[in-house]
Write an enzyme that holds these catalytic residues in place. Structure first.
Site, mmCIF file in Angstrom:
data_model
loop_
_atom_site.group_PDB
_atom_site.id
_atom_site.type_symbol
_atom_site.label_atom_id
_atom_site.label_comp_id
_atom_site.label_asym_id
_atom_site.label_seq_id
_atom_site.Cartn_x
_atom_site.Cartn_y
_atom_site.Cartn_z
ATOM 1 N N SER A 34 6.801 -3.593 0.504
ATOM 2 C CA SER A 34 5.425 -2.762 0.807
ATOM 3 C C SER A 34 5.462 -1.950 1.786
ATOM 4 C CB SER A 34 4.876 -3.602 -0.041
ATOM 5 O OG SER A 34 4.438 -3.800 -1.510
ATOM 6 N N LYS A 77 -4.800 -0.042 4.501
ATOM 7 C CA LYS A 77 -4.606 -0.767 3.491
ATOM 8 C C LYS A 77 -5.810 -1.174 2.706
ATOM 9 C CE LYS A 77 -1.078 -2.363 0.285
ATOM 10 N NZ LYS A 77 0.489 -3.520 0.688
ATOM 11 N N SER A 118 4.255 -0.995 -2.516
ATOM 12 C CA SER A 118 2.864 -0.628 -2.011
ATOM 13 C C SER A 118 1.851 -0.560 -1.769
ATOM 14 C CB SER A 118 1.746 -2.214 -3.090
ATOM 15 O OG SER A 118 1.881 -2.759 -1.494
#
Lengths: 545, 500
Positions: free
Chosen positions: B171, B52, B147
């Site tokens: 997330s 990420k 996210s």
């Protein structure tokens, strides 16, 4: 030096408050607690109740450690700009603080030396404000639960500038907290740019908060000087004010006895002890004058302008800030142990043991002074002077070890001769061209009555030149040996008596003081090579014949 | 290389912000050499992994999907990234997210929204085509959740073996549920956060996204343990474990927290949840309803704590040391203001503003302190339940399956986050390990997952149960039509290319 600082504020006091030594005892409790000489300050023109000044201090002491409080960067004064900056110091995203154990130990040591109770559990907080030299936008500090609380510091100062009248006072220590230092901003006004040096960013600080138990610049200066000595003795901070390792902010207010404290101002940017005394006294005087002319005091931050000798409001701190304190989530509570609570299976390298540190505390300045007085029979005020100069105590003790002269006499040479030479040439003890060995050697010649003390001073002056000669060489070269042959001396004495008929008449008429003049003449004749005691005896003998 | 070409052919998913093609090929080459020498660095040697874009990677851009960090190249690797590289893993690239991980859709990043691979699956098309027949063919795609949507999409579309996400309020688990992959949020303190650009320091954990529970266990094993650079990590070294094949669940006690029957929970998911509970019951496990009474305060509480820490953490982005700096140079203050206005999106700015409000002296007691107290109550709820003998909690991960992007953006980020975090967030408050296990496809042909929450640092037990469950539900493989056209047979190959 406390004495020098005290001297600095005397004039200001009298002009402002027409105070007289030995005035009436003050009524107000605060005044009782804090006034050295006269008590509360008498009122000025308005003739109202007297004013009581209240002074509290916040002192930031840079911790003497190899690396910073939360990062591995080195700590060093005057390194090339931005050469000691880790990713954490520059607040790169994703970096985390890792507490430096050495800094914790320094704070514990300092807390113990200042009679604080050490919190077994203390916490870190973030204090937010935007400033170019604060890269993260917040400072990590200990706002809620600091590492040490409720201590006290005893300090001494002399009354009316007389070394012989020393008073010991105590100021309460509210707390000691660990926190990060900020970087440094340099404003280039001509090119309207700001340069930032982050070498200092993240260096460990101990903020020592002193309760408002002081009442004048002299007291504040003496308290800070004592704290400085303690820090240097512990080695927890080098505490050199000129290098910013010790920074003092003073909170100053004035009020009438029995009334609540007045509005206070904070004076920042004080970078020497002498200026601290001046700044505090100036601020007290300014506040009294303001109030007596019917104006009010603003709760503001001021800065001391050492060139003008006055405090002025600080421009960039005008706005009241809300620091939006918040617990630092990346640091678990700081847990300290004592012998009792120390878990058996704990890795000793990873924990801080309060008792262990306590047992290893060095002698503090107050203890050292008491020992000096006791061991050598010197005056207490002399012990202060010895400790106030870095290395002077050691120098003194080295001389004692190498000479047969009594410490009481040695101290005179140390304080009157060595120290005044050092002052005159602005040298530190370590830089002295006369080593303890040479001085001891010289004093031994004096003690053995090989030279007179006048001659010894001449030798000292020669030694100061640092030409590598021994005292004996100088004595021989300058022919300073005492005249050992009594007949020679008698002859000289006779010659002096013969040449000074008027004086002889006066002495015979009973004016003994004139005898000193004759002794002096003999000394001059022998260029200091005569023993004054012996000369006196000889002269008296001859005059009574 | 196959992964890289797959990344290219799935570019429309917008799962990656940066593809580190060159370095990845180099790493793969070196790994191959090691294998040839018979000296691989570890179980992850040669395994393609995506990270990420809020983890620092030396030499590869780290943007947090924000203008503020566009073009920012970190000089150091996050501890987790370093650990992966030390094991020989191949770092394929950096995956898309909501700006600074603030969001639950992976729609609010400066590089645009991530598209859920299942939008292009045969399963979804077959079931949803009639509905959208008249509409533009491309407008029907669904979100990934967030996210860590980029990471979930990357794993789901077979472009990598595993991906790192981060999990602050859900997330990792939320996009895992929407993308039909396993999403593990480990216990707070088990994996180092050093190098993870923080959202909420006291809740952030690196998350692991994989296609099966075993894989998650392997990645966890290579990342967990003390890090001297993160003072909040556990002191002890983490003991590696292999997941046993559980055959007997009769000694297990599964708790069903009634508060997770939240308003808005779709009937479909509710049904699936009770089916799963029955599954355990039928296998002999003890399944009991439990209560976590403070759950409903969790989101409000989270809002206060999260925004407060965000306000603090974002203070460093002032344009001085790194990142975006505005040209505005009238004064330092105006430069700060312009930099932050230009650098942050409205979501980030909004959270900074409310966070600072909660931290103001006059509000601190009423908001921040209260929220901390509530947080303690929420954590205590879990302590009590686990203390009463419950081993694992079983809950839904999301309220429903993924919604189309056009639907999703009708609500603002705050409302969305509040809705979407509702089932996942409490585990972060309490620091507990939790995992999403893909369970079934919804009526629309989209993945639905369930969540298991375990005891602190009891990852092994949690994963063992999750593995058993995974085996029972036999979640179907995604059938990506559009990609298949380009890349025949890759998926089957990938699927079986297990390294164990």
């Amino acid at each position: 030096m406390a004495a020098a600082a005290a001297r600095g504020c005397g004039g200001v006091w009298r002009r402002a408050w027409q105070r007289g030594a030995g005035g009436p005892a003050p009524r107000g409790q605060r005044a009782l607690a804090c006034n050295v000489r006269a008590g509360a300050v008498p009122a000025g023109k308005s003739g109202l109740a007297p004013w009581v000044p209240v002074v509290g201090l916040e002192i930031h002491a840079q911790i003497s450690s190899n690396s910073k409080l939360f990062s591995g960067s080195q700590v060093q004064f005057a390194a090339p700009p931005n050469s000691l900056v880790s990713f954490f110091d520059a607040s790169l995203p994703g970096t985390l603080p890792v507490l430096n154990r050495r800094c914790v130990e320094a704070a514990v040591m300092t807390g113990l030396a200042l009679n604080c109770s050490i919190n077994k559990k203390s916490l870190f907080d973030r204090k937010h404000y935007f400033y170019a030299d604060l890269p993260a936008g917040y400072q990590i500090t200990q706002q809620r639960v600091p590492i040490a609380v409720n201590g006290s510091l005893s300090y001494s100062l002399c009354i009316d500038n007389k070394m012989s009248q020393m008073v010991t006072k105590t100021v309460r220590i509210k707390q000691i907290q660990l926190e990060q230092d900020s970087g440094k901003s340099l404003h280039d006004d001509t090119r309207s740019q700001t340069l930032v040096d982050l070498n200092r960013a993240g260096v460990g600080l101990m903020e020592v908060v002193m309760e408002p138990d002081m009442c004048c610049g002299e007291e504040a200066a003496a308290a800070v000087r004592e704290l400085q000595l303690i820090l240097q003795t512990l080695g927890s901070s080098q505490a050199v004010m000129a290098e910013g390792q010790l920074r003092v902010d003073a909170n100053v207010s004035v009020h009438h006895p029995g009334e609540p404290y007045g509005v206070r101002t904070e004076v920042k940017n004080i970078n020497s002890i002498r200026f601290l005394a001046k700044a505090v006294d100036y601020e007290i005087q300014r506040q009294i004058e303001e109030l007596e002319s019917g104006r009010t005091i603003l709760n503001e931050t001021r800065t001391f302008d050492s060139k003008l000798g006055c405090t002025v409001p600080m421009r960039d701190k005008e706005e009241k800030q809300d620091y939006r304190f918040m617990p630092e989530p990346n640091l678990p509570p700081l847990i300290l142990y004592d012998a009792k609570s120390l878990p058996a299976n704990m890795n000793h390298q990873q924990v801080v043991n309060i008792d262990w540190i306590h047992e290893r505390l060095p002698d503090l300045p107050s203890v050292k002074r008491a020992k000096l007085v006791e061991q050598y029979g010197i005056l207490p005020e002399h012990s202060f002077t010895l400790l106030n100069e870095d290395g002077l105590t050691e120098f003194f003790e080295d001389v004692i070890k190498q000479t047969q002269m009594k410490p009481k006499k040695v101290i005179g040479w140390i304080l009157k001769d060595l120290l005044s030479y050092l002052k005159q040439y602005s040298l530190t003890v370590k830089e002295s061209p006369v080593s303890s060995f040479l001085l001891a050697d010289l004093l031994n010649h004096l003690e053995k009555k090989e030279i007179s003390s006048t001659a010894a001073k001449q030798v000292f002056a020669e030694l100061w030149k640092g030409e590598g000669k021994t005292p004996l060489e100088i004595i021989k070269e300058k022919k300073l040996q005492l005249i050992q042959d009594q007949k020679d001396l008698e002859q000289i004495c006779q010659a002096v008596i013969d040449g000074q008929e008027n004086e002889v008449m006066a002495i015979k008429a009973g004016n003994r003081k004139v005898l000193n003049k004759l002794i002096g003449l003999v000394q001059r004749e022998t260029r200091g090579r005569s023993n004054p005691v012996l000369v006196k005896q000889l002269l008296e003998k001859k005059l009574s014949e | 290389q196959r992964c890289l070409s797959l990344i290219k052919s799935t570019k429309f998913l917008n799962a990656y912000i940066t593809v580190a093609e060159e370095t990845a090929l180099k790493q793969a080459e070196e790994s191959e050499k090691r294998y040839r020498r018979g000296q691989p660095l570890g179980v992850l040697d040669g395994i393609p992994i995506a990270v990420k874009d809020n983890f620092n990677t030396a030499g590869i851009e780290t943007t947090c999907a924000s203008n503020m960090l566009k073009g920012y190249i970190s000089p150091y690797n996050a501890t987790v990234v370093q650990k992966l590289l030390d094991q020989g893993a191949v770092l394929l690239g950096k995956t898309n997210l909501d700006e600074f991980a603030m969001g639950s859709g992976s729609t609010d990043g400066v590089f645009g929204p991530v598209r859920n691979p299942w939008s292009y699956s045969r399963q979804y098309k077959e079931k949803s085509v009639p509905k959208s027949h008249s509409e533009d063919k491309d407008s029907n795609w669904v979100i990934t959740g967030g996210s860590s949507g980029g990471s979930a999409a990357a794993v789901s579309s077979f472009t990598c073996f595993a991906a790192l996400g981060s999990d602050t309020g859900g997330s990792t688990r939320n996009p895992a549920a929407h993308c039909g992959v396993v999403g593990l949020k480990p216990t707070y303190g088990l994996i180092s956060r050093h190098g993870l650009i923080p959202l909420v320091n006291s809740m952030d954990v690196p998350g692991i996204l994989t296609r099966c529970v075993d894989d998650a266990a392997v990645v966890l094993g290579s990342l967990a343990g003390h890090d001297p650079k993160d003072s909040t990590t556990i002191q002890d070294n983490f003991k590696l474990f292999e997941l046993p094949n559980l055959t007997d669940v009769s000694k297990l006690s599964i708790g069903i927290p009634k508060e997770y029957h939240a308003p808005g929970l779709s009937s479909e998911i509710l049904a699936l949840w009770s089916k799963a509970a029955d599954l355990f019951k039928n296998a002999g496990a003890k399944v009991i309803e439990v209560s976590l009474p403070h759950t409903r305060y969790s989101i409000v509480c989270y809002h206060v704590l999260c925004t407060a820490e965000v306000a603090s953490n974002m203070a460093r982005f002032d344009g001085l040391e790194y990142g975006h700096r505005s040209d505005m140079n009238k004064s330092t203050e105006s430069m700060y203001a312009a930099t932050r206005r230009e650098g942050f999106n409205a979501v980030v700015r909004g959270r900074i503003l409310s966070g600072n409000y909660f931290l103001l002296k006059q509000n601190y007691e009423n908001y921040f302190i209260k929220a901390q107290k509530v947080r303690r109550l929420i954590a205590n709820d879990f302590v009590k339940v686990f203390g009463s003998g419950v081993d694992i909690l079983l809950t839904p991960t999301t309220l429903s399956d993924a919604v189309p992007y056009t639907e999703f953006i009708k609500e603002d980020n705050r409302t969305r986050s509040a809705q979407d975090d509702i089932l996942t967030q409490a585990a972060n408050m309490a620091g507990l390990p939790a995992i999403n296990v893909p369970t079934a496809l919804s009526e629309r042909g989209l993945p639905v997952g369930l969540q298991f929450i375990g005891r602190s640092f009891q990852e092994k037990q949690l994963l063992t149960v999750a593995k058993w469950f995974e085996k029972q539900v036999k979640f179907p493989t995604i059938q990506l039509e559009e990609v298949k056209r380009h890349d025949h047979g890759v998926f089957q190959h990938q699927k079986s290319a297990s390294f164990l």
